[in-house]
Design an enzyme around this catalytic site. Structure first.
Site, PDB file in Angstrom:
ATOM      1  N   GLU A  71       0.794  -1.328  -0.133  1.00  0.00           N
ATOM      2  CA  GLU A  71       0.075   0.147  -0.115  1.00  0.00           C
ATOM      3  C   GLU A  71       0.862   1.227   0.014  1.00  0.00           C
ATOM      4  O   GLU A  71       2.116   1.229   0.143  1.00  0.00           O
ATOM      5  CB  GLU A  71      -0.885   0.046   1.333  1.00  0.00           C
ATOM      6  CG  GLU A  71      -0.087  -0.018   2.562  1.00  0.00           C
ATOM      7  CD  GLU A  71      -0.799   0.128   3.887  1.00  0.00           C
ATOM      8  OE1 GLU A  71      -1.936  -0.475   3.691  1.00  0.00           O
ATOM      9  OE2 GLU A  71      -0.404   0.703   4.780  1.00  0.00           O
ATOM     10  N   HIS A  73       0.070   5.859   1.196  1.00  0.00           N
ATOM     11  CA  HIS A  73      -0.651   6.679   1.644  1.00  0.00           C
ATOM     12  C   HIS A  73       0.217   7.994   1.815  1.00  0.00           C
ATOM     13  O   HIS A  73       1.173   8.053   1.651  1.00  0.00           O
ATOM     14  CB  HIS A  73      -1.273   6.315   2.920  1.00  0.00           C
ATOM     15  CG  HIS A  73      -0.491   5.453   3.650  1.00  0.00           C
ATOM     16  ND1 HIS A  73       0.739   5.804   4.174  1.00  0.00           N
ATOM     17  CD2 HIS A  73      -0.536   3.993   4.096  1.00  0.00           C
ATOM     18  CE1 HIS A  73       1.071   4.598   4.997  1.00  0.00           C
ATOM     19  NE2 HIS A  73       0.687   3.741   4.640  1.00  0.00           N
ATOM     20  N   HIS A  77       5.169   6.394   7.989  1.00  0.00           N
ATOM     21  CA  HIS A  77       5.487   5.764   9.166  1.00  0.00           C
ATOM     22  C   HIS A  77       6.780   5.679   9.615  1.00  0.00           C
ATOM     23  O   HIS A  77       7.793   5.798   8.769  1.00  0.00           O
ATOM     24  CB  HIS A  77       5.238   4.178   8.581  1.00  0.00           C
ATOM     25  CG  HIS A  77       3.822   3.775   8.109  1.00  0.00           C
ATOM     26  ND1 HIS A  77       2.637   3.974   8.861  1.00  0.00           N
ATOM     27  CD2 HIS A  77       3.376   3.047   7.245  1.00  0.00           C
ATOM     28  CE1 HIS A  77       1.598   3.430   8.260  1.00  0.00           C
ATOM     29  NE2 HIS A  77       1.935   3.100   7.392  1.00  0.00           N
ATOM     30  N   HIS A 111       4.894   0.332   0.243  1.00  0.00           N
ATOM     31  CA  HIS A 111       5.525  -0.488   1.231  1.00  0.00           C
ATOM     32  C   HIS A 111       4.924  -1.589   1.433  1.00  0.00           C
ATOM     33  O   HIS A 111       3.662  -1.930   1.504  1.00  0.00           O
ATOM     34  CB  HIS A 111       5.806   0.244   2.573  1.00  0.00           C
ATOM     35  CG  HIS A 111       4.546   0.945   3.033  1.00  0.00           C
ATOM     36  ND1 HIS A 111       3.877   1.993   2.580  1.00  0.00           N
ATOM     37  CD2 HIS A 111       3.818   0.654   4.241  1.00  0.00           C
ATOM     38  CE1 HIS A 111       2.966   2.400   3.237  1.00  0.00           C
ATOM     39  NE2 HIS A 111       2.758   1.403   4.156  1.00  0.00           N
ATOM     40  N   CYS A 125       5.167   0.562  15.023  1.00  0.00           N
ATOM     41  CA  CYS A 125       4.750   1.363  13.854  1.00  0.00           C
ATOM     42  C   CYS A 125       4.288   2.720  14.542  1.00  0.00           C
ATOM     43  O   CYS A 125       3.064   2.588  15.177  1.00  0.00           O
ATOM     44  CB  CYS A 125       3.829   0.862  12.929  1.00  0.00           C
ATOM     45  SG  CYS A 125       3.553   1.932  11.560  1.00  0.00           S
TER      46      CYS A 125
HETATM   47 MN    MN Z   1       1.205   1.743   5.555  1.00  0.00          MN
END
Ligand code: MN
Length: 157
Positions: A71, A73, A77, A111, A125
């Site tokens: 994914e 976004h 992270h 990632h 995370c």
């Molecule tokens: Mn992610």
């Protein structure tokens, strides 16, 4: 803001671990999995989520041979590997990961994490509490990613 207007489910100040990777007062959330799920054998535990932090710290764990969703976004992270070994896809790079490695995943970077076949892979995370929803690659985007041989090998499992 009054204290009672904040998180009505304030976590206790001390929450002991149970076996090293589970914690008192922390819900264990295995991801729902059906035939079309783009992830495998992964669970999430939200360790810290007080609104005063602005961020959340989560612990994700994949079983041996498990993997997270491929994914990307807008939000970033900050990851620290806590247990096990595996690989992570970071944009056009594939890295092997081991305990205590640090991984930064910038905005809009593809990632995915993949555990080795022999042991679970677990990582912390950190993420903003306010964040956009992840998006999955289109067929064209997947094909473009696979133009990089290391990425093609990683995505083939
Ligand atoms: Mn992610």
């Amino acid at each position: 803001m009054a204290r009672e207007d904040m998180d009505s489910e304030d976590a206790p100040l001390f929450r002991p671990t149970r076996d090293g990777y589970r914690w008192d007062g922390v819900a264990y959330q295995p991801y729902k999995q059906d035939g079309s799920a783009p992830f495998k054998d992964i669970s999430r535990q939200v360790l810290f989520h007080d609104p005063a932090f602005g961020c959340e710290l989560r612990y994700f764990e994949m079983d041996a041979a498990g993997y997270s969703t491929l994914e990307r976004h807008e939000h970033a992270h900050a990851v620290m590997i806590l247990r096990g070994h595996g690989e992570c896809l970071l944009g056009t790079e594939v890295r092997t990961v081991k305990p205590h490695d640090l991984v930064t995943i910038p905005a809009w970077t593809w990632h995915q994490f993949r555990a080795t076949v022999t042991e679970p892979l677990g990582f912390l995370c950190m993420v903003n509490q306010t964040r956009d929803r992840p998006v999955l690659p289109t067929e064209d985007e997947l094909a473009a990613m696979k133009a990089e041989p290391a990425v093609a090998r990683f995505l083939a499992g």
